[in-house]
Design an enzyme around this catalytic site. Structure first.
Site, PDB file in Angstrom:
ATOM      1  N   LYS A   1       0.824  -1.210   0.000  1.00  0.00           N
ATOM      2  CA  LYS A   1       0.000   0.000   0.000  1.00  0.00           C
ATOM      3  C   LYS A   1       0.861   1.265   0.000  1.00  0.00           C
ATOM      4  CE  LYS A   1      -3.458  -2.787   0.165  1.00  0.00           C
ATOM      5  NZ  LYS A   1      -2.778  -4.042   0.465  1.00  0.00           N
TER       6      LYS A   1
ATOM      7  N   TYR B   1     -12.080 -14.577   1.857  1.00  0.00           N
ATOM      8  CA  TYR B   1     -11.107 -13.540   2.171  1.00  0.00           C
ATOM      9  C   TYR B   1     -10.737 -13.603   3.650  1.00  0.00           C
ATOM     10  CZ  TYR B   1      -9.117  -9.074   3.353  1.00  0.00           C
ATOM     11  OH  TYR B   1      -8.279  -8.111   3.842  1.00  0.00           O
TER      12      TYR B   1
ATOM     13  N   TYR C   1      -2.903 -12.967   1.984  1.00  0.00           N
ATOM     14  CA  TYR C   1      -2.558 -12.697   0.581  1.00  0.00           C
ATOM     15  C   TYR C   1      -1.364 -13.513   0.073  1.00  0.00           C
ATOM     16  CZ  TYR C   1      -5.440  -8.482   1.084  1.00  0.00           C
ATOM     17  OH  TYR C   1      -6.468  -7.607   1.305  1.00  0.00           O
TER      18      TYR C   1
HETATM   19  C1  LIG Z   1      -3.647  -5.288   0.163  1.00  0.00           C
HETATM   20  C2  LIG Z   1      -2.715  -6.398  -0.017  1.00  0.00           C
HETATM   21  C3  LIG Z   1      -2.638  -7.105  -1.239  1.00  0.00           C
HETATM   22  C4  LIG Z   1      -3.578  -6.852  -2.376  1.00  0.00           C
HETATM   23  O1  LIG Z   1      -3.263  -5.713  -3.102  1.00  0.00           O
HETATM   24  P1  LIG Z   1      -4.334  -5.173  -4.149  1.00  0.00           P
HETATM   25  O2  LIG Z   1      -3.661  -4.030  -4.799  1.00  0.00           O
HETATM   26  O3  LIG Z   1      -5.548  -4.765  -3.374  1.00  0.00           O
HETATM   27  O4  LIG Z   1      -4.653  -6.279  -5.096  1.00  0.00           O
HETATM   28  C5  LIG Z   1      -1.688  -8.096  -1.370  1.00  0.00           C
HETATM   29  N1  LIG Z   1      -0.873  -8.420  -0.348  1.00  0.00           N
HETATM   30  C6  LIG Z   1      -0.928  -7.801   0.835  1.00  0.00           C
HETATM   31  C7  LIG Z   1      -0.015  -8.257   1.907  1.00  0.00           C
HETATM   32  C8  LIG Z   1      -1.849  -6.758   1.044  1.00  0.00           C
HETATM   33  O5  LIG Z   1      -1.891  -6.160   2.236  1.00  0.00           O
END
Ligand SMILES: *Cc1c(COP(=O)(O)O)cnc(C)c1O
Length: 399
Positions: free
Chosen positions: A65, A310, A336
Site C-alpha cells: 500500500k 477472504y 494474501y
Molecule cells: C492489500 C494487499 C494485497 C492486495 O493488493 P491489491 O492491490 O488490493 O490487489 C496483497 N498483499 C498484501 C499483503 C496486502 O496487504
C-alpha cells in the site's frame, strides 16, 4: 536508478520507499522443492525468485500500500487544509496500518473503520484476540482513531464512512478519504507502474551478472490480487516499459504477469473487468493509449487458490506458510502472500511452467518472480491456524 519516461516522470511523487530498489533474491530451497516435484525432469526446470516489497522502506510493516500512497500523498498535500485521513478495511487490514503510518509522518490525524464482518473474525476461535492483536494493535500504536463496525459490505465503498466524515467535518476537521486498499483512488495504480520500471532495472543487473541463465527478463511474475490495483499497476508499467524499449531489438518480450486471486467473493470475470479498468486508468496517466495499449489479453488471473474466503485461513494456505518459513525462512502472511506463493508453486510443478512466453530466451530455466507484498503483521491474529505443524518427514519427502 530508474528512468521513467515523460509524462510519467512529471507526475508528482512523494517517495516513502528506500532510495534503492527493494531486494530481489532467489528462493533456493523452494526452487529445489519445485524442481523435485516437476512433472518433466528432463527440462531445465524453474528458478523461483522474490521481490521483497515487505522490505521496501523504513515505515511500520512495509507492504504494497505504501507504493500506492507515494502517488496519493502529493494530492493530499496539494489540498493544504486536510487534517485527517480516513480509511477502512477488514479487522486485520494491512492497508489501514499503512495509512495510519503515513498519516503519522505527514503530521495528520487518522481514523480507521474496521469491519467485523470482513475477514477472519467470523471463524476465529478467540474472537477477542483476533480483534485486538496484529494490525489492530499496530493501528492503535500509531495513534489512529480505531472504530469497529458490524455493518457489512454494502457494495458502496464509501457509504459506511459517511457518518464519520460528517462527524469530523462538524468538529472543524477536513478529512481526506482513501478507499479500502487505495484501489478506487485514480492515482492508486501508479506506484506499481513505477515498480515495474524498478523490476526492469533489476533484471538488467541480474542479466549482466548471468543470473537469469542467459535470459534478460523474468518469464513470469506472480502477485496476490485483492482489489487488483497492484496487479493493474504492474500491467500498465510493464506495457509502458515494453513500448519505450521497443526500439532495442530482441531485448524485450512480454513477461506474463499472473494475479493470484485471494477472495472468492467476486467472480473472475468481474475481477478481470475491474483490473483492466484500473490498468487502463493508470496507463492513461503514464502516457499509454489506454484502449489500444492495454487489452483483456494482458490480464491473467488464477482463482484456484482463493480457499474458503477472504481472510479465512485454509489448510492448504497454512501449509504454504509453513513451507516457506521452513525452507527459505521466508515469512508470508495468511491473507494474501501465502495464497499467491501457493499459486506460484503449483504452477512451477506443472508442465505449463516449462513453457516460456513467446519471444523469450528459449533455453535455460524458466525464471519466475513472486512479489512479496507484505502483511506479516496480521500473523498473530491467526495463531490458531498456523503453524499447522507439517510433520518433518513430509517436508523432507518433498525436498
Ligand atoms: C492489500 C494487499 C494485497 C492486495 O493488493 P491489491 O492491490 O488490493 O490487489 C496483497 N498483499 C498484501 C499483503 C496486502 O496487504
Amino acid at each position: 536508478m530508474i528512468n521513467l519516461p515523460t509524462p510519467f516522470s512529471n507526475l508528482p511523487v512523494h517517495r516513502l520507499s528506500y532510495a534503492h530498489p527493494s531486494p530481489i533474491h532467489l528462493l533456493p530451497n523452494l526452487t529445489q522443492y519445485a524442481n523435485n516435484l516437476n512433472v518433466d525432469q528432463s527440462s531445465s526446470g524453474v528458478r523461483l525468485w522474490t521481490k521483497r516489497e515487505d522490505q521496501a522502506g523504513p515505515l511500520t510493516c512495509y507492504g504494497n500500500k505504501y507504493r500506492k500512497f507515494e502517488y496519493i500523498i502529493p494530492d493530499i498535500l496539494a489540498r493544504k487544509n486536510v487534517t485527517t485521513i480516513v480509511t477502512e478495511g477488514a479487522i486485520q487490514s494491512n492497508h489501514t496500518v499503512q495509512v495510519a503510518s503515513v498519516a503519522r509522518i505527514l503530521g495528520l490525524k487518522c481514523t480507521v473503520l474496521l469491519h467485523r464482518g470482513i475477514g477472519g473474525l467470523r471463524i476465529a476461535k478467540d474472537k477477542d484476540a483476533f480483534a485486538k492483536v496484529g494490525n489492530v494493535q499496530l493501528n492503535k500504536l500509531l495513534g489512529a482513531d480505531v472504530r469497529i463496525t458490524d455493518e457489512s459490505d454494502t457494495g458502496d465503498e464509501k457509504a459506511p464512512l459517511i457518518p464519520i466524515l460528517d462527524e469530523l467535518r462538524a468538529q472543524g476537521q477536513t478529512p481526506y478519504w482513501i478507499s479500502s486498499g487505495a484501489s478506487l483512488h485514480p492515482l492508486g495504480g501508479l506506484g506499481y507502474a513505477r515498480c515495474a520500471f524498478e523490476i526492469a532495472s533489476q533484471e538488467q543487473q541480474l542479466a549482466t551478472d548471468q543470473r537469469l541463465g542467459g535470459s534478460k527478463q523474468f518469464d513470469y511474475i506472480f502477485v496476490a490480487c485483492g482489489s487488483g490495483s497492484t496487479l493493474a499497476g504492474l500491467i500498465a508499467g510493464f506495457k509502458l516499459h515494453e513500448k519505450v524499449n521497443h526500439a532495442e531489438p530482441a531485448v524485450t518480450f512480454e513477461r506474463k504477469i499472473v494475479g493470484i486471486l485471494t477472495s472468492p467473493t467476486k467472480s473472475r470475470s468481474h475481477q478481470e473487468e475491474r483490473i483492466l479498468r484500473l490498468a487502463r486508468t493508470a496507463g492513461g496517466l503514464i502516457g499509454l493509449d489506454p484502449e489500444t495499449d492495454i487489452t483483456e489479453a494482458d490480464v491473467h488471473l488464477d482463482e484456484r487458490f482463493v480457499g474458503r474466503g477472504y481472510g479465512l485461513l485454509d489448510a492448504d494456505t497454512a501449509e504454504t506458510l509453513d513451507l516457506a518459513a521452513r525452507t527459505d525462512s521466508l515469512l508470508l502472511d495468511p491473507v494474501y502472500t501465502a495464497k499467491a506463493l501457493r499459486g506460484m508453486l503449483d504452477w512451477a510443478q506443472s508442465a505449463q511452467a516449462l513453457q516460456k512466453p513467446a519471444g523469450a530466451h528459449q533455453t535455460g530455466p524458466v525464471n519466475a518472480l513472486f512479489i512479496h507484498t507484505g502483511g506479516q503483521s496480521a500473523l498473530s491474529a491467526y495463531a490458531d491456524g498456523c503453524p499447522i505443524m507439517l510433520p518433518n518427514q513430509q517436508l523432507e519427502a518433498k525436498s
